[in-house]
Design an enzyme around this catalytic site. Structure first.
Site, PDB file in Angstrom:
ATOM      1  N   ASP A  46       0.772  -1.180  -0.022  1.00 35.54           N
ATOM      2  CA  ASP A  46      -0.053   0.015  -0.056  1.00 35.54           C
ATOM      3  C   ASP A  46       0.739   1.336  -0.133  1.00 35.54           C
ATOM      4  O   ASP A  46       0.239   2.240   0.278  1.00 35.54           O
ATOM      5  CB  ASP A  46      -0.935   0.044   1.268  1.00 35.54           C
ATOM      6  CG  ASP A  46      -0.238  -0.052   2.718  1.00 35.54           C
ATOM      7  OD1 ASP A  46       1.031  -0.098   2.437  1.00 35.54           O
ATOM      8  OD2 ASP A  46      -0.860   0.045   3.520  1.00 35.54           O
ATOM      9  N   GLY A  47       2.274   1.164  -0.135  1.00 31.35           N
ATOM     10  CA  GLY A  47       3.198   2.211  -0.238  1.00 31.35           C
ATOM     11  C   GLY A  47       3.785   2.722   1.087  1.00 31.35           C
ATOM     12  O   GLY A  47       4.416   3.566   1.192  1.00 31.35           O
ATOM     13  N   LYS A 204      12.871  39.792 -14.375  1.00 36.36           N
ATOM     14  CA  LYS A 204      11.743  39.076 -15.069  1.00 36.36           C
ATOM     15  C   LYS A 204      10.454  39.421 -14.434  1.00 36.36           C
ATOM     16  O   LYS A 204      10.571  39.804 -13.164  1.00 36.36           O
ATOM     17  CB  LYS A 204      11.927  37.574 -15.007  1.00 36.36           C
ATOM     18  CG  LYS A 204      12.173  36.916 -13.476  1.00 36.36           C
ATOM     19  CD  LYS A 204      12.246  35.456 -13.902  1.00 36.36           C
ATOM     20  CE  LYS A 204      12.516  34.845 -12.262  1.00 36.36           C
ATOM     21  NZ  LYS A 204      12.921  33.367 -12.173  1.00 36.36           N
ATOM     22  N   ASP A 230      22.419  30.271 -10.295  1.00 32.50           N
ATOM     23  CA  ASP A 230      21.134  29.819  -9.561  1.00 32.50           C
ATOM     24  C   ASP A 230      21.319  28.615  -8.625  1.00 32.50           C
ATOM     25  O   ASP A 230      22.117  27.798  -8.779  1.00 32.50           O
ATOM     26  CB  ASP A 230      19.874  29.692 -10.639  1.00 32.50           C
ATOM     27  CG  ASP A 230      18.744  30.275  -9.701  1.00 32.50           C
ATOM     28  OD1 ASP A 230      18.801  30.620  -8.482  1.00 32.50           O
ATOM     29  OD2 ASP A 230      17.761  30.530 -10.659  1.00 32.50           O
ATOM     30  N   ASP A 234      14.262  23.765 -12.613  1.00 27.66           N
ATOM     31  CA  ASP A 234      13.088  22.784 -12.447  1.00 27.66           C
ATOM     32  C   ASP A 234      12.874  22.734 -13.617  1.00 27.66           C
ATOM     33  O   ASP A 234      13.319  21.472 -14.532  1.00 27.66           O
ATOM     34  CB  ASP A 234      12.143  23.227 -11.755  1.00 27.66           C
ATOM     35  CG  ASP A 234      10.744  22.324 -11.256  1.00 27.66           C
ATOM     36  OD1 ASP A 234      11.149  21.237 -11.889  1.00 27.66           O
ATOM     37  OD2 ASP A 234      10.156  22.606 -10.395  1.00 27.66           O
ATOM     38  N   THR A 235      11.949  23.004 -14.370  1.00 26.80           N
ATOM     39  CA  THR A 235      11.646  22.884 -15.814  1.00 26.80           C
ATOM     40  C   THR A 235      12.240  23.630 -16.760  1.00 26.80           C
ATOM     41  O   THR A 235      12.236  23.031 -17.961  1.00 26.80           O
ATOM     42  CB  THR A 235      10.079  23.369 -16.178  1.00 26.80           C
ATOM     43  OG1 THR A 235       9.721  24.605 -15.823  1.00 26.80           O
ATOM     44  CG2 THR A 235       8.942  22.421 -15.145  1.00 26.80           C
TER      45      THR A 235
END
Length: 336
Positions: A46-47, A204, A230, A234-235
């Site tokens: 169940d994790g 920005k 930095d 992330d993306t």
């Protein structure tokens, strides 16, 4: 002085290669074999996470090496459960070595009825019986104040300075450090001082989270070898856009040095296709096969710094000495 013969290391599943590399470096420093404590960390159907430690840890100084990276919740629970297992097994002291501290971006309330999750995680870590935290490049320095236990925050900038001096030694006079936003100026300025380089800023403006409406370069980047600095990528949307804007302003080439390569979603594909000549990250987060295969992504090791920091904590000597390039250079001899 410590009460035990050697510090003992234990690792979860978040970044096992880094934990093994730290153990190898400590073995070199101590002149004797230091291995990870034999442990079973598994999940029920169940994790639920289950931890079993197969070695005696009574009276030992324990160091849990576990980044709280993706999957952040699973890795955080592994850390907490391992700490509880060690505390109930009468470990003398438990230090959490968290190369990448997840939830650090939730360090304040950005609008009404939102949590400060970084503070909640700090409370959970202390509540699990952890007595000290060792981490690297916290997203916000004030997170150290969320803890009621000692927190040692290492910095990647000394490592990056060594790497830049090695890879840009023939054009170091033309190097310019760039902060990708106003909030990261202090971090970028620190690296700029170390290599005696000028500083520029990308201002920005966001329409909504994850989408940048407008970017402006503050400073003259024309003809410069620009290095964006930095703590988290992330993306990579903002990073790649910043690189484009810098090139449009006349830069000769753009590189990036990022401490924590989260690199989720389309990040690797964006970086591969971007105008950036290279992206340098640390191994604070275990790199995926896609990251390793990317032609313009390079990984610098953090194991030498973390190994020395653990030994300094164990022997009661200064951790901040590792912020000095002269102290760090011998530790990284042969890497650059």
């Amino acid at each position: 002085m410590p009460n035990t013969d050697e510090p003992k290391l234990i690792s979860g599943n978040a970044n096992l290669p880094l934990a093994q590399a730290i153990a190898r470096r400590m073995s070199m420093h101590r002149g004797k074999s230091i291995k990870l404590v034999d442990t079973r960390v598994e999940r029920f159907n169940d994790g639920e996470i289950f931890v079993e430690v197969f070695e005696n840890v009574r009276g030992e100084d324990m160091f849990i090496i576990q980044s709280t990276s993706n999957p952040a919740n699973d890795n955080l629970m592994e850390l907490l459960i391992m700490a509880d297992a060690l505390r109930r097994s009468s470990a003398a002291q438990i230090t959490a070595v968290i190369p990448y501290f997840g939830y650090a971006r939730q360090d304040r309330r950005t609008k009404a009825r939102t949590p400060i999750s970084a503070k909640l995680v700090a409370n959970m870590i202390a509540g699990a019986g952890i007595e000290r935290v060792l981490t690297m490049d916290l997203h916000a320095a004030q997170i150290q104040g969320f803890f009621d236990i000692p927190v040692d925050n290492l910095y990647a900038s000394p490592i990056f300075a060594l790497d830049i001096r090695h890879h840009f030694k023939k054009k170091i006079s033309d190097v310019m450090i760039v902060s990708p936003d106003v909030g990261g100026v202090a971090r970028a300025r620190e690296l700029a001082k170390r290599i005696n380089a000028p500083l520029a800023i990308v201002d920005k403006r966001r329409e909504k989270p994850g989408e940048v409406a407008e970017m402006t370069v503050i400073g003259n980047v024309e003809g410069k070898h620009c290095i964006i600095v930095d703590d988290i990528c992330d993306t990579a949307g903002t990073l790649c856009k910043a690189a484009e804007v810098i090139m449009e302003n006349g830069a000769k080439e753009v590189h990036s040095y990022i401490t924590h390569g989260v690199l989720s979603g389309p990040a690797v594909d964006r970086i591969t296709k971007s105008v950036m000549k290279s992206l340098v990250i640390t191994d604070s987060i275990q790199p995926t096969e896609a990251v390793k295969a990317a032609p313009n992504i390079r990984i610098v090791p953090t194991a030498p710094m973390f190994a020395q920091a653990i030994l300094n904590i164990w022997t009661g000597t200064s951790v901040s000495s590792l912020f000095d390039t002269e102290m760090l250079e011998p530790i990284y001899e042969g890497f650059f």
